[in-house]
Design an enzyme around this catalytic site. Structure first.
Site, PDB file in Angstrom:
ATOM      1  N   PHE A 241     -10.584  52.776  -7.170  1.00  0.00           N
ATOM      2  CA  PHE A 241      -9.347  52.228  -6.596  1.00  0.00           C
ATOM      3  C   PHE A 241      -8.421  51.594  -7.626  1.00  0.00           C
ATOM      4  O   PHE A 241      -7.529  50.824  -7.276  1.00  0.00           O
ATOM      5  CB  PHE A 241      -9.671  51.221  -5.478  1.00  0.00           C
ATOM      6  CG  PHE A 241     -10.656  51.746  -4.474  1.00  0.00           C
ATOM      7  CD1 PHE A 241     -10.270  52.700  -3.546  1.00  0.00           C
ATOM      8  CD2 PHE A 241     -11.975  51.336  -4.489  1.00  0.00           C
ATOM      9  CE1 PHE A 241     -11.183  53.227  -2.639  1.00  0.00           C
ATOM     10  CE2 PHE A 241     -12.893  51.861  -3.587  1.00  0.00           C
ATOM     11  CZ  PHE A 241     -12.495  52.808  -2.655  1.00  0.00           C
ATOM     12  N   ASN A 644      -7.920  69.991   1.434  1.00  0.00           N
ATOM     13  CA  ASN A 644      -9.150  69.933   2.220  1.00  0.00           C
ATOM     14  C   ASN A 644      -8.934  68.993   3.396  1.00  0.00           C
ATOM     15  O   ASN A 644      -8.791  67.778   3.225  1.00  0.00           O
ATOM     16  CB  ASN A 644     -10.312  69.446   1.342  1.00  0.00           C
ATOM     17  CG  ASN A 644     -11.642  69.449   2.090  1.00  0.00           C
ATOM     18  OD1 ASN A 644     -11.722  69.024   3.244  1.00  0.00           O
ATOM     19  ND2 ASN A 644     -12.691  69.933   1.442  1.00  0.00           N
ATOM     20  N   LYS A 646     -10.787  67.821   5.613  1.00  0.00           N
ATOM     21  CA  LYS A 646     -11.785  66.793   5.892  1.00  0.00           C
ATOM     22  C   LYS A 646     -11.691  65.634   4.894  1.00  0.00           C
ATOM     23  O   LYS A 646     -11.594  64.470   5.278  1.00  0.00           O
ATOM     24  CB  LYS A 646     -13.176  67.420   5.837  1.00  0.00           C
ATOM     25  CG  LYS A 646     -14.279  66.490   6.292  1.00  0.00           C
ATOM     26  CD  LYS A 646     -15.651  67.116   6.088  1.00  0.00           C
ATOM     27  CE  LYS A 646     -16.130  67.797   7.365  1.00  0.00           C
ATOM     28  NZ  LYS A 646     -17.512  68.292   7.225  1.00  0.00           N
ATOM     29  N   THR A 647     -11.707  65.976   3.590  1.00  0.00           N
ATOM     30  CA  THR A 647     -11.696  64.895   2.604  1.00  0.00           C
ATOM     31  C   THR A 647     -10.325  64.207   2.555  1.00  0.00           C
ATOM     32  O   THR A 647     -10.241  63.016   2.280  1.00  0.00           O
ATOM     33  CB  THR A 647     -12.078  65.420   1.202  1.00  0.00           C
ATOM     34  OG1 THR A 647     -11.213  66.504   0.856  1.00  0.00           O
ATOM     35  CG2 THR A 647     -13.522  65.904   1.171  1.00  0.00           C
ATOM     36  N   GLN A 651      -9.749  60.212   3.018  1.00  0.00           N
ATOM     37  CA  GLN A 651      -9.099  59.389   2.018  1.00  0.00           C
ATOM     38  C   GLN A 651      -7.963  58.569   2.621  1.00  0.00           C
ATOM     39  O   GLN A 651      -7.776  57.400   2.300  1.00  0.00           O
ATOM     40  CB  GLN A 651      -8.579  60.267   0.884  1.00  0.00           C
ATOM     41  CG  GLN A 651      -8.764  59.610  -0.447  1.00  0.00           C
ATOM     42  CD  GLN A 651      -8.280  60.470  -1.592  1.00  0.00           C
ATOM     43  OE1 GLN A 651      -8.117  61.666  -1.429  1.00  0.00           O
ATOM     44  NE2 GLN A 651      -8.049  59.867  -2.714  1.00  0.00           N
ATOM     45  N   GLY A 714      -0.292  64.298  -3.115  1.00  0.00           N
ATOM     46  CA  GLY A 714      -1.228  63.214  -3.441  1.00  0.00           C
ATOM     47  C   GLY A 714      -1.467  62.324  -2.244  1.00  0.00           C
ATOM     48  O   GLY A 714      -0.546  62.011  -1.484  1.00  0.00           O
ATOM     49  N   GLY A 716      -4.219  59.634  -2.343  1.00  0.00           N
ATOM     50  CA  GLY A 716      -5.126  58.511  -2.610  1.00  0.00           C
ATOM     51  C   GLY A 716      -4.565  57.163  -2.208  1.00  0.00           C
ATOM     52  O   GLY A 716      -5.311  56.269  -1.810  1.00  0.00           O
ATOM     53  N   GLU A 717      -3.279  57.004  -2.314  1.00  0.00           N
ATOM     54  CA  GLU A 717      -2.719  55.662  -2.163  1.00  0.00           C
ATOM     55  C   GLU A 717      -1.831  55.456  -0.944  1.00  0.00           C
ATOM     56  O   GLU A 717      -1.760  54.363  -0.393  1.00  0.00           O
ATOM     57  CB  GLU A 717      -1.967  55.295  -3.451  1.00  0.00           C
ATOM     58  CG  GLU A 717      -2.973  55.133  -4.570  1.00  0.00           C
ATOM     59  CD  GLU A 717      -2.362  55.059  -5.943  1.00  0.00           C
ATOM     60  OE1 GLU A 717      -2.337  53.977  -6.504  1.00  0.00           O
ATOM     61  OE2 GLU A 717      -1.928  56.094  -6.465  1.00  0.00           O
TER      62      GLU A 717
HETATM   63 MO1  MOS Z   1      -5.014  53.857  -8.707  1.00  0.00          MO
HETATM   64  S1  MOS Z   1      -4.513  51.973  -8.235  1.00  0.00           S
HETATM   65  O1  MOS Z   1      -3.794  54.548  -9.540  1.00  0.00           O
HETATM   66  O2  MOS Z   1      -6.562  53.954  -9.189  1.00  0.00           O
END
Ligand code: MOS
Length: 750
Positions: A241, A644, A646-647, A651, A714, A716-717
């Site tokens: 993270f 994907n 599921k993933t 996330q 993207g 992740g965030e």
């Molecule tokens: Mo992230 S806060 O770019 O791992």
């Protein structure tokens, strides 16, 4: 496409649930020794006496390393834009090479012992005396000393359009509000651990990392050995993270301890150790002011922030990021300000900037909607920009209103009665809130090789990072489609500096970065295989044109003419064919980096690229106790193409869970007298548990962004962004109380 977009199970799932997947503290080394850190108990000063006699006498202790006996190390590298590995310095302190103390908790000694227990026991026996110096440790008290943040690589300090203060003063409707958010500690499920071993002048490091190449580059500088002598191995990371993006003291000191003892050394930080030596999210003080006309059009939008860095390092946080992009106000000002404390460096943590910045912005927009008597989604629609508001750049992709449309329908937004406190279920007050999510889309350079073998298998090698998101699975899906082979034919190698250098697992940019190179590498491989086939006597592909050839059924075909990869390689008597994207020579890497960065900057001059979304939340607040329960959640996201199903959903859901923690529980408490973190452990630093989390519904529009590799933006965030805002807005709807200081705990509601 056969695999891209499908909910494919994680390729590493079995390895993980059977325990076969190894994390950095799990590599068996015969003769491994264990390390424990001794932390300073003052924020600033000098060590005048350090007595390790008792620690040394503890049975099993091999060494007590302090500034009095540590071998010299080189100082941390200065940050330069040309060598991104210099970004990896967690702090600028040359640990154990100085008697100076720069933060409360700084490691000042390392004990190495035959067992973990002996090391930890002996660490407690090291006696230290200090000459204390005055320290600046109280963030809130420093508000008046904040200075404008300079522009940096990741965060512009400020920007202005028009005359926002004048527009605010003359606006028929206006709000000018103050928000605070506390610091947050990194609490990934795997605490930071390092296993290090010196074989003469070669070093092997097992380390959960978001960038093995940066770790390698950093250690090469610190220990003055060539980069190629260092191998950093990190195939599995138990969450990061942002907390494993820089090189923190534990890593450096494990390598040092291995050098001193001549043994493989393992350091597993305790939760407290992570909290004291790994940077967290900065606290913030924010001002959001909005002026609007009666119809809802924003005439002024001002967002300013104060955040902290350590005097020994850390990065400015782009708290106003989303405010530059979300609303089409005629006059806009954003400004980020900084204070420097005698504290551990701050670092990035999931959507650094937007996660806390969106709380203040989106709560203010909601408050404005009430002031205007408008629906908050309608207010957002009224101010949706056609181009980037602050500079008129084009959006590469922007489907925020579509997210709200889908969300409102699915969530039943229309059934909400807007009056605060008007929805009840017995003693429970019910509230519904919305907020926007926003996060920029990034790309980094990635070197990849793809090798097709005569047995039909494909090996993909890239030093990227698998931190639990399913990166290797997503890339295998991409390659399987690009080569027309079954997923099972593909093997991925990653998380190792012995591989071609991969991108950072950060900034929500890893998947797009690898994908860009992988697609090119697969294309090159198809061409190479075809040109072999075309020249091979007896091949059905002789005389064909590449443009007519399709990769499918594990081979190359022009209509019905063609054959399998296995057949092509057998006929040509080749064991394998490999293609490569990027360069692994040092010079090639630097020129590649420069070329990539200039291309990226050109691209950024044309487009604003971002993922966005609409967060819908329902809370239930106990009218007697103020207890807040999240009862329903729906996040609808515009994240471009999903690789994907599921993933990706996992996330995004994980981001929402982390946002719920930020909104309702998480808070790093610092003693303002001495800068010591008071709740350095999960007993007192609260993160959500299963019972705190409702079932979370996640949707995405799955519309590719034409300017990104495969159209992906993207994920992740963006999931955490807007979460705290949506909760604060729902709590207001339930109770009529605006809480502008995170976390929203029940005492603030009573
Ligand atoms: Mo992230 S806060 O770019 O791992």
């Amino acid at each position: 496409m056969t695999y891209v977009g499908q909910p494919v199970d994680r390729l590493d799932g079995t390895a993980k649930v059977t325990g076969e997947a190894r994390y950095s503290a799990e590599y068996p080394y015969p003769n491994v020794a264990y390390a424990a850190l001794v932390h300073s108990t003052i924020a600033r000063g000098r060590i005048t006496r350090i007595d390790s006699a008792a620690a040394r006498k503890t049975p099993g202790v091999l060494a007590v390393i302090t500034h009095e006996n540590a071998p010299p190390m080189k100082p941390a590298p200065k940050v330069t834009p040309m060598d991104l590995s210099t970004l990896a310095s967690g702090t600028t302190v040359n640990y154990l090479n100085t008697d100076e103390v720069h933060w409360n908790g700084q490691p000042i000694a390392v004990v190495v012992a035959e067992t973990l227990e002996a090391a930890r026991e002996a660490a407690h026996l090291v006696e230290v005396e200090y000459a204390e110096l005055p320290a600046t440790v109280d963030f809130a008290a420093e508000e008046g000393n904040a200075t404008p943040q300079k522009n940096s690589l990741i965060a512009e300090g400020g920007a202005k359009k028009g005359d926002p203060e004048a527009a605010l003063a003359s606006a028929p409707f206006s709000l000018d509000l103050r928000y605070t958010t506390p610091g947050h500690n990194h609490n990934a499920i795997e605490p930071h651990s390092t296993t290090a071993f010196w074989d003469e002048d070669r070093l092997i490091v097992h380390e959960g990392s978001q960038n093995v190449a940066w770790t390698q580059g950093h250690l090469a500088v610190r220990f003055d050995v060539p980069k190629q002598n260092i191998r950093v191995i990190s195939p599995f990371v138990g969450g990061a993270f942002g907390g494993k993006g820089m090189v923190w003291p534990g890593t450096v000191l494990t390598v040092l301890a291995a050098k001193v003892t001549g043994r493989p050394v393992r350091l597993m930080l305790t939760r407290e150790g992570v909290n004291r030596t790994v940077g967290g999210r900065t606290p913030s003080i924010q001002r959001v002011a909005i002026g609007a006309e009666a119809g809802g059009s924003m005439t002024a939008l001002i967002h300013t922030s104060i955040t902290q860095t350590g005097k020994v390092g850390g990065g400015p946080e782009q708290v106003t990021s989303q405010t530059r992009h979300l609303y089409d106000a005629a006059n806009i000002q954003v400004q980020q300000n900084l204070v420097e404390l005698d504290a551990l460096s701050n670092t990035v943590m999931r959507a650094p900037g937007e996660s806390i910045g969106s709380f203040a912005l989106e709560a203010t927009v909601d408050e404005l909607a009430y002031k205007l008597g408008m629906d908050p989604i309608e207010l957002r629609a009224r101010n949706e920009p056609a181009r980037n508001p602050i500079d008129g750049k084009a959006f590469a992709h922007r489907m925020l209103l579509e997210c709200y449309e889908v969300g409102a329908k699915e969530f039943g937004w229309g059934e909400r009665s807007p009056e605060p406190g008007s929805m009840r279920d017995g003693k429970w007050l019910i509230g519904m809130g919305v907020a926007s999510a926003y996060h920029p889309a990034w790309q980094f350079q990635a070197n990849v090789t793809v090798r097709l073998s005569a047995d039909g298998t494909v090996l993909i090698r890239c030093g990227f990072h698998e931190m639990g998101m399913g990166t290797s699975t997503a890339q295998a899906q991409i390659a399987a489609d690009a080569l027309g082979v079954p997923l099972g034919a593909i093997t991925m190698e990653y998380g190792d500096t012995a591989l071609p250098t991969g991108p950072s697992a950060g900034g929500s940019g890893q998947t797009a970065s690898i994908a860009a190179s992988l697609i090119t590498a697969c294309e090159k491989l198809r061409r190479s295989v075809f040109s072999v086939a075309r020249k091979t006597p007896g091949s059905p592909l002789r005389g064909r044109r590449f443009a007519d050839v399709q990769a499918r059924d594990a081979g190359l075909y022009d209509g019905s003419r063609g054959e399998s990869y296995q057949e092509i390689l057998r006929r040509a008597d080749l064991p394998s064919i490999e293609s490569q994207v990027g360069s692994d020579t040092r010079l090639g890497e630097i020129t590649g980096q420069v070329r990539f960065m200039s291309k990226l900057l050109m691209d950024r001059r044309r487009w604003v690229k971002a993922a966005c979304g609409a967060q819908f939340c329902e809370v239930r607040v106990d009218s007697d106790t103020g207890e807040i329960r999240i009862s329903r959640w729906l996040g609808v996201f515009d994240v471009g193409k999903v690789i994907n199903a599921k993933t990706a959903a996992s996330q995004l859901r994980g981001g929402i869970v982390m946002g719920i923690g930020m909104a309702l529980a998480e808070e790093t408490q610092v003693d303002p007298r001495n800068g010591r973190i008071m709740n350095a452990g999960l007993a007192e630093y609260h993160v959500p548990v299963h019972a705190d989390i409702p079932s979370i519904d996640v949707r995405y529009l799955d519309d590719p962004d034409p300017t990104m590799p495969l159209g992906l933006l993207g994920i992740g965030e963006v999931g955490i962004v807007g979460v705290a805002g949506a909760i604060a807005n729902a709590v207001y709807h339930a109770t009529g109380k605006r809480i502008r200081d995170l976390p929203i705990t029940l005492d603030k509601l009573l």
